[in-house]
Enzyme design. Structure first.
Site, PDB file in Angstrom:
ATOM      1  N   SER A 184       0.868  -1.169   0.000  1.00 52.49           N
ATOM      2  CA  SER A 184       0.000   0.000   0.000  1.00 52.49           C
ATOM      3  C   SER A 184       0.910   1.225   0.000  1.00 52.49           C
ATOM      4  CB  SER A 184      -0.921  -0.044   1.225  1.00 52.49           C
ATOM      5  OG  SER A 184      -1.769   1.067   1.266  1.00 52.49           O
ATOM      6  N   TYR A 198      -5.049   8.383  -6.545  1.00 49.84           N
ATOM      7  CA  TYR A 198      -4.104   7.365  -6.088  1.00 49.84           C
ATOM      8  C   TYR A 198      -4.486   6.778  -4.723  1.00 49.84           C
ATOM      9  CZ  TYR A 198       0.459   5.565  -4.507  1.00 49.84           C
ATOM     10  OH  TYR A 198       1.473   4.788  -4.021  1.00 49.84           O
ATOM     11  N   LYS A 202      -4.971   2.647  -2.813  1.00 48.16           N
ATOM     12  CA  LYS A 202      -4.141   2.104  -1.734  1.00 48.16           C
ATOM     13  C   LYS A 202      -4.962   1.797  -0.485  1.00 48.16           C
ATOM     14  CE  LYS A 202      -0.239   2.006  -3.932  1.00 48.16           C
ATOM     15  NZ  LYS A 202       0.384   0.699  -4.222  1.00 48.16           N
TER      16      LYS A 202
END
Ligand SMILES: *[C@@H]1O[C@H](CO)[C@@H](O)[C@H](O)[C@H]1NC(C)=O
Ligand SMILES: *[C@@H]1O[C@H](CO)[C@@H](O)[C@H](O)[C@H]1NC(C)=O
Length: 344
Positions: A184, A198, A202
């Site tokens: 992550s 983004y 994650k």
């Protein structure tokens, strides 16, 4: 009364320490183990070209090889793979070790990924450890990021971790052993300016890891989620070129890490079966603050979390305050310069 409470607390802590070994998983030995490492193509760029930096995935392969593992390296770009293979192979500690390279896009077609894993298992035996490193970052203001980017990032960063894990899980369950590593990011623990595309990918990886860990724990399979900070890699250099000023200023409040160091920590945590893997003091604080209902793999860790959480929340207020003021300052400056441009 106070004394009684104190005695109770001490007894409780002692008890926790006593049961600690029951909770901690048994460490995985990498010597002779088969590690499958899925990396993003740009991670494989030779060190020479980019001035010393190379991707986390490549460094993990090197670290595992140094500990005696057999490696399958999976990435999209065949030429880059072969060049990386040469560089990685130099780190072998005996001449039996193999670095197998297979090129496939891990986020496109599940059937293909399954095939690749099958090939790897036929050549090097069942997978002991799977490392999901395929991923890339894009930063930009919400309205500026190309709309297709949101889907593309989810595909590579999230599905690119789902497919390979799904392809190995059956064999791991049968053998009642295995390790799965998800990479992550600190941006998967806190949402920051510029990471609207983004960060969610994650965060998604963490959700997957938590749910999967609960499913596979009785089968002696352990999942690790790594939350690396900004790391000096080709991917980072690439992303840095288009970073908004705000994101850059916020990033500068913490140091840039070396990929070799990050890889070493991840491999250590994965072999020990720790659920969380973080780096540096910022990483420690973020992991404590965001541990939530995540799986427990060490009682010492839980005690640290219980004790530090409140204090870290206070420290976090200062960070958040300074980030907010960076964002506000940039906005005012931008408006001022736009105004000046108009009146010219
Ligand atoms: C990122 O780019 C900026 C300029 O755009 C530069 O000042 C900074 O040093 C770069 N950071 C890193 C870590 O390369
Ligand atoms: C997270 O993992 C790191 C090692 O990677 C460890 O030092 C740290 O104590 C862990 N943090 C928490 C809050 O569990």
């Amino acid at each position: 009364m106070l004394l009684l409470a104190l005695a109770f607390t001490v007894a409780f802590v002692l008890l926790l320490y006593m049961v600690s070994p029951l909770i901690s998983p048994k460490a995985l030995k990498l010597a002779g183990a088969h590690v499958v490492d899925l990396v993003h193509a740009c991670c494989l760029t030779p060190a020479l070209v980019t001035g010393g930096s190379s991707g986390i995935g490549k460094c993990i392969a090197i670290e595992c090889l140094k500990q005696g593992a057999f490696i399958t390296l999976v990435a999209r770009d065949e030429n880059k793979l072969l060049r990386a293979k040469k560089e990685i192979e130099k780190n072998a500690i005996n001449d039996k070790q193999v670095v197998l390279c297979i090129s496939v896009d891990v986020s496109k077609d599940y059937g293909q990924v399954e095939n690749v894993i099958k090939q790897a298992q036929e050549k090097l035996g069942p997978v002991d450890m799977l490392v999901n490193c395929a991923g890339f970052a894009v930063s930009g203001k919400f309205e500026d990021v190309d709309i297709d980017c949101f889907g593309k990032l989810m595909e590579v960063n999230y599905l690119g971790s789902v497919y390979p894990s799904r392809a190995v899980i059956h064999t791991m369950k049968e053998r009642r052993m295995g390790r799965i590593v998800f990479v992550s990011s600190q941006a998967g623990q806190v949402g920051l300016f510029g990471y609207t595309a983004y960060s969610p990918t994650k965060f998604a990886v963490r959700g997957l890891a938590e749910a999967l860990q609960m499913e596979v724990k009785p089968y002696n399979i352990y999942v690790t989620v790594a939350y690396p900070p900004d790391t000096d890699t080709p991917g980072f250099q690439e992303e840095n070129k288009s970073k908004p000023l705000e994101t850059q200023l916020i990033s500068e409040t913490s140091n840039v890490c070396q990929a070799e160091h990050v890889a070493r920590v991840i491999v250590k945590d994965a072999t020990q079966g720790n659920f969380n893997s973080s780096i540096g003091s910022d990483g420690y604080m973020l992991s404590s603050l965001t541990c939530g209902m995540s799986p427990v793999t060490s009682i010492t860790e839980v005690l640290q979390q219980v004790i530090t959480m409140g204090l870290f929340r206070i420290i976090a207020l200062f960070y958040l305050g300074s980030f907010d003021s960076i964002v506000r300052r940039c906005m005012i400056q931008r408006e001022k310069s736009e105004h000046e441009n108009k009146s010219k």
